[in-house]
Design a protein around this motif. Sequence first.
Motif, short mmCIF file in Angstrom:
data_model
loop_
_atom_site.label_atom_id
_atom_site.label_comp_id
_atom_site.label_asym_id
_atom_site.label_seq_id
_atom_site.Cartn_x
_atom_site.Cartn_y
_atom_site.Cartn_z
N THR A 308 0.81 -1.22 0.00
CA THR A 308 0.00 0.00 0.00
C THR A 308 0.84 1.27 0.00
O THR A 308 0.28 2.37 -0.01
CB THR A 308 -0.92 0.01 1.23
OG1 THR A 308 -0.12 -0.18 2.42
CG2 THR A 308 -1.95 -1.11 1.15
N ASP A 309 2.16 1.15 0.02
CA ASP A 309 3.02 2.34 0.07
C ASP A 309 2.96 3.13 -1.24
O ASP A 309 2.64 2.59 -2.31
CB ASP A 309 4.47 1.94 0.34
CG ASP A 309 4.74 1.62 1.80
OD1 ASP A 309 3.96 2.09 2.66
OD2 ASP A 309 5.70 0.89 2.08
N GLU A 310 3.30 4.41 -1.13
CA GLU A 310 3.40 5.25 -2.32
C GLU A 310 4.48 4.71 -3.26
O GLU A 310 5.48 4.14 -2.82
CB GLU A 310 3.75 6.69 -1.92
CG GLU A 310 2.72 7.38 -1.05
CD GLU A 310 1.45 7.73 -1.83
OE1 GLU A 310 1.54 7.86 -3.08
OE2 GLU A 310 0.39 7.85 -1.20
N ASP A 339 0.59 -7.60 1.37
CA ASP A 339 0.11 -6.74 0.28
C ASP A 339 -0.80 -5.61 0.76
O ASP A 339 -0.91 -4.58 0.08
CB ASP A 339 -0.64 -7.59 -0.75
CG ASP A 339 0.28 -8.56 -1.47
OD1 ASP A 339 1.51 -8.36 -1.44
OD2 ASP A 339 -0.23 -9.55 -2.06
N THR A 340 -1.44 -5.77 1.90
CA THR A 340 -2.34 -4.72 2.41
C THR A 340 -1.74 -3.97 3.59
O THR A 340 -2.43 -3.17 4.23
CB THR A 340 -3.71 -5.32 2.80
OG1 THR A 340 -3.51 -6.31 3.82
CG2 THR A 340 -4.39 -5.94 1.61
N GLY A 341 -0.49 -4.22 3.89
CA GLY A 341 0.21 -3.45 4.90
C GLY A 341 -0.41 -3.56 6.28
O GLY A 341 -0.79 -4.65 6.73
N THR A 343 -3.21 -2.85 7.45
CA THR A 343 -4.62 -3.22 7.57
C THR A 343 -4.69 -4.67 8.07
O THR A 343 -4.18 -5.58 7.42
CB THR A 343 -5.34 -3.11 6.22
OG1 THR A 343 -5.22 -1.77 5.75
CG2 THR A 343 -6.80 -3.48 6.36
N THR A 353 3.63 -6.82 -2.89
CA THR A 353 4.68 -5.93 -2.39
C THR A 353 6.00 -6.20 -3.11
O THR A 353 6.67 -5.27 -3.58
CB THR A 353 4.87 -6.14 -0.87
OG1 THR A 353 3.62 -5.94 -0.20
CG2 THR A 353 5.90 -5.18 -0.32
#
Length: 598
Positions: A308-310, A339-341, A343, A353
């Motif tokens: 989810t990172d920029e 993949d969803t950090g 969360t 990722t």
Amino acid sequence: MGSSKVLAGALAACGVLVVLPGSAAAAEVRIHDVQGAGRVSPLLGQRVSGVPGVVTGVRTEGTAPGFWFQDPEPDGDPRTSEGLFVYTPDAPPRVAVGDVVAVSGTVAEYYAVGDGEQPETTPNQSVTELSGANWEVTGTAPVPAAEPITPDSVPDAYAPDGELDALPLDPARFALDYYESREHMNVSVTDARVVGPTDAYGALTVTSKPEQNAGERGTTTYLGYDEPNSGRLKVEPVGLPVPAANVGDELAGRTEGPLDYSRFGGYLLAATALGEHRPVGVEPEVTRAQDPDELAVATYNVENLAGTDEQSKFDRLARGVAVNLAAPDVIALEEVQDDTGATDDGVVAADGTLRRLVDAIAAAGGPRYEWRQIDPVDGADGGQPGGNIRVAFLFDPARVSFVDRPGGDAVTPVRAVPAEGRAELSASPGRIAPADPAWEASRKPLVGEFSFRGEPVFVVANHFTSKGGDQPLHGRFQPPARESERQRVEQARLVRGLVADLTAIDPGAKVVVTGDLNDFGFSPAVSALTEGGLLSSAADALPPVERYSYVYEGNAQALDHVLTTPGVGRVDYDVVHVNAEFADQTSDHDPQLARLRP
């Protein structure tokens, strides 16, 4: 400490203001009477009236608004501070620097506490202050001259042993006593070198002892538990622009203000005047490319990299890999999130990722890496809640092959097994003893078997448990307890056990143990790995002051390591400084690189 009373507003400041019941109100006292000759005021809990002084600084922002004032007529006792802080939680104080004031209030000790801590148990030191205060402005006067903090004024010895609150101050012998004896007084440093870069909260760290364990790039290096570098001093500008300072830069001229204390970094200079920021031009390093017959193995903590990172974070990390690290053949990554950090949704896969990172590296001119990793059990490996942090391998398939062997998963331990006189892994990739209590709430090491020019090479990627919960160097309990160390020692023994099994089968086995071990080269955890000469640290080839990959509270320190078995032979080792020294960071760790000729 006995019964305590929590005053209104204290908890909002992430701490506790302790006011013990006192005797009859003390009158006609001066600041040095309030401060006393120890850390805890002899007038704790008493109401004092008309304490005189001159305002030296005003803090209107943050969780602890108030003002500092200082007595221009000192008592001559080097143990008793002539400065004091007045806590005004309800509104910004109605005073200005240079005001002559007479202050009345209750003497308190403020302890900044963490989650679950109490004033009786927190390792943080307290600051003496007046609460519930009122004051009268009676005129203006020159601000008392700042006392210079020089290389010779701060003792080299850091602190006496014991609980500091119970000990008398000896400012001529111990640095923490020296700072305490100047608590809230106007002090200054001149032409101070930056040893800790500007952080996200607008603070940086300088040294008053420029020769103390100094590295070539301007660091002050942490060389042992008995060498905490007493010259380090945090600087937090008060109402001033904050420069983006890197390690090695200089605050030219005089930086001055009241001396305060924070649980984030210890004693700090609350700067009401800041020296001119003079960059020295330290640049991120670029290592050389490996020769065709060299296997380049790197380790890089990518600081909670999540799907989810920029994109900018992926791009900056990618440039670091492709350019600064010269595209290593194998990279052990730490702090890869799912993949969803953060969360917390049950997702544990990190293919998204890793794919974004691999794509970014290729776009930056690097190779098209492949990856291997094992998804952890949801919530079992510590780190940021929901992130499912793990270690992973990237490798360049044009240069090195990965030996895939089935059977590795989150709960199955990998073993060393014999195969035609050589050692191999029961599963590749695999995890070391994942059910052992040593790995509770911590990342499990990932082991992979690689082939380079026909030679098998085993790489162990690690991310040992963090130092969370350890007492700070600047705390009131000396020497500080390192509770987390026991777990890292047990983790190191498990890793060493697998390496010992591999070399028992094949004494010439080529094993690289690398990653963020969250401990120092002189620590018991690293010693547990190198015990008996089974593994040696590549960092030993560097001068001690150059062995660092991380900067914490102004101490440059080695948390990331590369260790090898004798079968590896000569190692060309490089810490590639691209993050830890800089205000603008992609990660808080510097990557490391080892070039081998297996």
